[in-house]
Motif scaffolding. Structure first.
Motif, PDB file in Angstrom:
ATOM      1  N   MET A  47      41.292  14.225  52.764  1.00 46.22           N
ATOM      2  CA  MET A  47      42.081  14.499  51.563  1.00 46.22           C
ATOM      3  C   MET A  47      41.276  15.383  50.617  1.00 46.22           C
ATOM      4  O   MET A  47      40.087  15.151  50.425  1.00 46.22           O
ATOM      5  CB  MET A  47      42.453  13.195  50.857  1.00 46.22           C
ATOM      6  N   ASP A  48      41.934  16.411  50.034  1.00 41.24           N
ATOM      7  CA  ASP A  48      41.223  17.256  49.084  1.00 41.24           C
ATOM      8  C   ASP A  48      41.381  16.709  47.670  1.00 41.24           C
ATOM      9  O   ASP A  48      42.003  15.671  47.453  1.00 41.24           O
ATOM     10  CB  ASP A  48      41.707  18.707  49.173  1.00 41.24           C
ATOM     11  N   HIS A  49      40.807  17.434  46.708  1.00 36.20           N
ATOM     12  CA  HIS A  49      40.876  16.970  45.329  1.00 36.20           C
ATOM     13  C   HIS A  49      42.296  17.051  44.778  1.00 36.20           C
ATOM     14  O   HIS A  49      42.638  16.379  43.811  1.00 36.20           O
ATOM     15  CB  HIS A  49      39.901  17.767  44.463  1.00 36.20           C
ATOM     16  N   GLY A  50      43.125  17.897  45.407  1.00 40.37           N
ATOM     17  CA  GLY A  50      44.523  17.940  45.014  1.00 40.37           C
ATOM     18  C   GLY A  50      45.220  16.626  45.313  1.00 40.37           C
ATOM     19  O   GLY A  50      46.121  16.201  44.589  1.00 40.37           O
ATOM     20  N   GLY A  51      44.789  15.950  46.389  1.00 33.73           N
ATOM     21  CA  GLY A  51      45.359  14.647  46.709  1.00 33.73           C
ATOM     22  C   GLY A  51      45.032  13.612  45.655  1.00 33.73           C
ATOM     23  O   GLY A  51      45.870  12.771  45.305  1.00 33.73           O
ATOM     24  N   LEU A  52      43.808  13.662  45.135  1.00 37.69           N
ATOM     25  CA  LEU A  52      43.430  12.756  44.045  1.00 37.69           C
ATOM     26  C   LEU A  52      44.268  13.035  42.810  1.00 37.69           C
ATOM     27  O   LEU A  52      44.766  12.107  42.160  1.00 37.69           O
ATOM     28  CB  LEU A  52      41.949  12.913  43.725  1.00 37.69           C
ATOM     29  N   ALA A  53      44.424  14.316  42.477  1.00 35.73           N
ATOM     30  CA  ALA A  53      45.223  14.671  41.302  1.00 35.73           C
ATOM     31  C   ALA A  53      46.653  14.182  41.459  1.00 35.73           C
ATOM     32  O   ALA A  53      47.245  13.627  40.523  1.00 35.73           O
ATOM     33  CB  ALA A  53      45.191  16.182  41.095  1.00 35.73           C
ATOM     34  N   HIS A  54      47.210  14.365  42.648  1.00 39.30           N
ATOM     35  CA  HIS A  54      48.592  13.935  42.883  1.00 39.30           C
ATOM     36  C   HIS A  54      48.711  12.419  42.777  1.00 39.30           C
ATOM     37  O   HIS A  54      49.628  11.892  42.133  1.00 39.30           O
ATOM     38  CB  HIS A  54      49.042  14.400  44.266  1.00 39.30           C
ATOM     39  N   ALA A  55      47.769  11.683  43.409  1.00 44.35           N
ATOM     40  CA  ALA A  55      47.846  10.225  43.409  1.00 44.35           C
ATOM     41  C   ALA A  55      47.677   9.649  42.012  1.00 44.35           C
ATOM     42  O   ALA A  55      48.407   8.730  41.602  1.00 44.35           O
ATOM     43  CB  ALA A  55      46.786   9.654  44.348  1.00 44.35           C
ATOM     44  N   LEU A  56      46.715  10.169  41.257  1.00 47.35           N
ATOM     45  CA  LEU A  56      46.463   9.632  39.928  1.00 47.35           C
ATOM     46  C   LEU A  56      47.590   9.987  38.968  1.00 47.35           C
ATOM     47  O   LEU A  56      48.009   9.159  38.148  1.00 47.35           O
ATOM     48  CB  LEU A  56      45.128  10.163  39.407  1.00 47.35           C
ATOM     49  N   GLY A  84      35.123   7.804  49.419  1.00 53.71           N
ATOM     50  CA  GLY A  84      34.540   9.141  49.514  1.00 53.71           C
ATOM     51  C   GLY A  84      33.059   9.085  49.258  1.00 53.71           C
ATOM     52  O   GLY A  84      32.410   8.045  49.415  1.00 53.71           O
ATOM     53  N   SER A  85      32.527  10.212  48.851  1.00 55.25           N
ATOM     54  CA  SER A  85      31.100  10.293  48.539  1.00 55.25           C
ATOM     55  C   SER A  85      30.924  10.967  47.173  1.00 55.25           C
ATOM     56  O   SER A  85      31.119  12.176  47.050  1.00 55.25           O
ATOM     57  CB  SER A  85      30.372  11.103  49.625  1.00 55.25           C
ATOM     58  N   PRO A  86      30.630  10.214  46.104  1.00 55.25           N
ATOM     59  CA  PRO A  86      30.334   8.786  46.113  1.00 55.25           C
ATOM     60  C   PRO A  86      31.565   7.883  46.083  1.00 55.25           C
ATOM     61  O   PRO A  86      31.450   6.683  46.284  1.00 55.25           O
ATOM     62  CB  PRO A  86      29.529   8.607  44.828  1.00 55.25           C
ATOM     63  N   LEU A 131      33.412  22.315  45.022  1.00 54.79           N
ATOM     64  CA  LEU A 131      34.851  22.128  44.965  1.00 54.79           C
ATOM     65  C   LEU A 131      35.242  21.535  43.627  1.00 54.79           C
ATOM     66  O   LEU A 131      34.646  20.580  43.167  1.00 54.79           O
ATOM     67  CB  LEU A 131      35.294  21.194  46.099  1.00 54.79           C
ATOM     68  N   VAL A 132      36.277  22.111  43.025  1.00 52.72           N
ATOM     69  CA  VAL A 132      36.713  21.641  41.719  1.00 52.72           C
ATOM     70  C   VAL A 132      38.122  21.113  41.783  1.00 52.72           C
ATOM     71  O   VAL A 132      38.415  19.992  41.460  1.00 52.72           O
ATOM     72  CB  VAL A 132      36.621  22.782  40.687  1.00 52.72           C
ATOM     73  N   ALA A 133      39.053  21.917  42.194  1.00 59.36           N
ATOM     74  CA  ALA A 133      40.449  21.525  42.191  1.00 59.36           C
ATOM     75  C   ALA A 133      41.174  22.382  43.202  1.00 59.36           C
ATOM     76  O   ALA A 133      40.711  23.445  43.598  1.00 59.36           O
ATOM     77  CB  ALA A 133      41.061  21.718  40.796  1.00 59.36           C
ATOM     78  N   PRO A 134      42.366  21.946  43.667  1.00 56.96           N
ATOM     79  CA  PRO A 134      43.127  22.740  44.618  1.00 56.96           C
ATOM     80  C   PRO A 134      43.500  24.080  44.014  1.00 56.96           C
ATOM     81  O   PRO A 134      43.817  24.180  42.831  1.00 56.96           O
ATOM     82  CB  PRO A 134      44.368  21.874  44.879  1.00 56.96           C
ATOM     83  N   ASP A 135      43.473  25.106  44.868  1.00 56.79           N
ATOM     84  CA  ASP A 135      43.872  26.457  44.481  1.00 56.79           C
ATOM     85  C   ASP A 135      42.898  27.119  43.518  1.00 56.79           C
ATOM     86  O   ASP A 135      43.158  28.205  43.019  1.00 56.79           O
ATOM     87  CB  ASP A 135      45.288  26.479  43.863  1.00 56.79           C
ATOM     88  N   ALA A 136      41.791  26.448  43.173  1.00 62.81           N
ATOM     89  CA  ALA A 136      40.799  27.078  42.301  1.00 62.81           C
ATOM     90  C   ALA A 136      39.964  28.031  43.139  1.00 62.81           C
ATOM     91  O   ALA A 136      39.748  27.806  44.333  1.00 62.81           O
ATOM     92  CB  ALA A 136      39.890  26.022  41.663  1.00 62.81           C
ATOM     93  N   PRO A 137      39.481  29.118  42.557  1.00 65.70           N
ATOM     94  CA  PRO A 137      38.646  30.038  43.330  1.00 65.70           C
ATOM     95  C   PRO A 137      37.359  29.365  43.757  1.00 65.70           C
ATOM     96  O   PRO A 137      36.778  28.578  43.023  1.00 65.70           O
ATOM     97  CB  PRO A 137      38.361  31.173  42.338  1.00 65.70           C
ATOM     98  N   ARG A 150      33.095  14.078  47.198  1.00 65.07           N
ATOM     99  CA  ARG A 150      34.086  14.232  48.264  1.00 65.07           C
ATOM    100  C   ARG A 150      35.103  13.104  48.167  1.00 65.07           C
ATOM    101  O   ARG A 150      34.743  11.943  48.032  1.00 65.07           O
ATOM    102  CB  ARG A 150      33.413  14.187  49.632  1.00 65.07           C
ATOM    103  N   VAL A 151      36.378  13.449  48.245  1.00 66.12           N
ATOM    104  CA  VAL A 151      37.456  12.472  48.193  1.00 66.12           C
ATOM    105  C   VAL A 151      38.048  12.345  49.589  1.00 66.12           C
ATOM    106  O   VAL A 151      38.522  13.326  50.159  1.00 66.12           O
ATOM    107  CB  VAL A 151      38.539  12.889  47.185  1.00 66.12           C
ATOM    108  N   ASP A 152      38.032  11.136  50.150  1.00 65.95           N
ATOM    109  CA  ASP A 152      38.554  10.916  51.494  1.00 65.95           C
ATOM    110  C   ASP A 152      39.980  10.391  51.497  1.00 65.95           C
ATOM    111  O   ASP A 152      40.751  10.688  52.414  1.00 65.95           O
ATOM    112  CB  ASP A 152      37.658   9.933  52.255  1.00 65.95           C
ATOM    113  N   ALA A 153      40.324   9.583  50.516  1.00 66.21           N
ATOM    114  CA  ALA A 153      41.655   8.967  50.493  1.00 66.21           C
ATOM    115  C   ALA A 153      41.903   8.385  49.117  1.00 66.21           C
ATOM    116  O   ALA A 153      41.004   8.342  48.261  1.00 66.21           O
ATOM    117  CB  ALA A 153      41.748   7.862  51.552  1.00 66.21           C
ATOM    118  N   CYS A 154      43.131   7.961  48.881  1.00 67.71           N
ATOM    119  CA  CYS A 154      43.507   7.250  47.652  1.00 67.71           C
ATOM    120  C   CYS A 154      44.422   6.103  48.044  1.00 67.71           C
ATOM    121  O   CYS A 154      45.339   6.278  48.842  1.00 67.71           O
ATOM    122  CB  CYS A 154      44.231   8.180  46.674  1.00 67.71           C
TER     123      CYS A 154
END
Length: 288
Positions: free
Chosen positions: A1-10, A26-28, A227-233, A111-115
């Motif tokens: 799961m990417d950071h976009g998944g965390l944003a969506h879940a939260l 994830g780590s951590p 990595l910061v957020a989905p679609d970020a450069p 690193r985000v693995d799941a929510c």
């Protein structure tokens, strides 16, 4: 799961008015505790908790803290802290808020693995007034981007700096502490736990000290995206020190101000009885 998944879940937890825990392996990794869609606490192995920030204030020592925890049957001893005069209710709210935001930074910087939503659990040290999930994530992403924009960007769990200068050459108490504890094995996360300070502040200060020549990270140049957020450069930068196979086991968020890092001030222990003033400046200023 990417950071976009965390944003969506939260964000979905906020939209649904969810009460419970959003676990983020994830780590951590870490966990966000929500009440009626607002985040009232966050915790992560990558960031010191509110008790570490409180002990850092020197209003209470380890033995006193342990006694209060026993009296409260292992729960956050808010009543005991105020009853014994170790801290006021407003001060405790600030400490919990600082810890919440620091834990969110640690999760987003890693690193985000799941929510996973879990009901029936409660936070250890909740904030009286919760944070909107979108605002909390925006704050965490801004901090990650601020670190990545520094001349020597570091990750909380990656670089393991070595001291180049003696502690007497440091300009601030925080720099002296970091020079005293940096040994080539400790990451910014390890140093945050060692000093009882926020992992964001320590990460930024390590990056600054690398730029000032107070610390060094010998090693080859590497390309490492932060990595910061989905679609970020994707921003690629120098990785001063490669990670080691084993890490040593194992507070204060900077004020926001114009500039890449947004850091102008740190929380210090109350040597002259003014330590808590720094907390209130952060709470009522623009820290977060």
């Amino acid at each position: 799961m990417d950071h976009g998944g965390l944003a969506h879940a939260l964000t979905a937890c906020g939209r649904d008015g969810f009460t419970g825990e959003l676990r983020v392996p994830g780590s951590p990794g870490g966990a966000f505790h929500l009440r009626d869609g607002l985040v009232v606490a966050a915790e992560s192995p990558g960031a010191p908790g509110p008790e570490a920030l409180l002990l850092r204030s020197e209003r209470i020592d380890g033995e006193q803290w342990a006694e209060l925890v026993r009296e409260s049957a292992g729960r956050w001893p808010a009543a005991g802290l105020t009853a014994h005069g170790y801290a006021g209710a407003a001060q405790l709210r600030v400490v919990c808020l600082l810890a919440l935001r620091d834990a969110a930074f640690a999760v987003v910087a890693g690193r985000v693995d799941a929510c996973e939503r879990v009901t029936g659990t409660g936070p250890h040290a909740p904030c009286a007034a919760g944070e909107r999930p979108a605002r909390l994530l925006e704050d965490a992403v801004r901090k990650v981007a601020a670190v990545d924009a520094l001349p020597y960007p570091v990750r909380p769990d990656r670089e393991r700096p070595l001291p180049v200068a003696a502690p007497e050459q440091a300009r601030t108490p925080l720099q002296r502490e970091l020079l005293a504890h940096a040994d080539g094995r400790r990451t910014a996360r390890d140093l945050a736990f060692r000093t009882g300070r926020g992992v964001y502040t320590v990460t930024v200060e390590v990056a600054r000290m690398l730029g000032e020549g107070l610390l060094e990270c010998p090693g080859p140049l590497a390309q490492a995206p932060l990595l910061v957020a989905p679609d970020a450069p994707v921003v690629r930068h120098r990785e001063p020190c490669p990670p080691e196979p084993e890490a040593a086991a194992p507070a204060e968020l900077p004020r926001r101000a114009p500039g890449a890092s947004g850091i102008t001030e740190v929380l210090v222990p109350p040597v002259s009885g003014a330590g808590w003033k720094g907390l209130f400046r952060l709470r009522h200023g623009t820290a977060g």
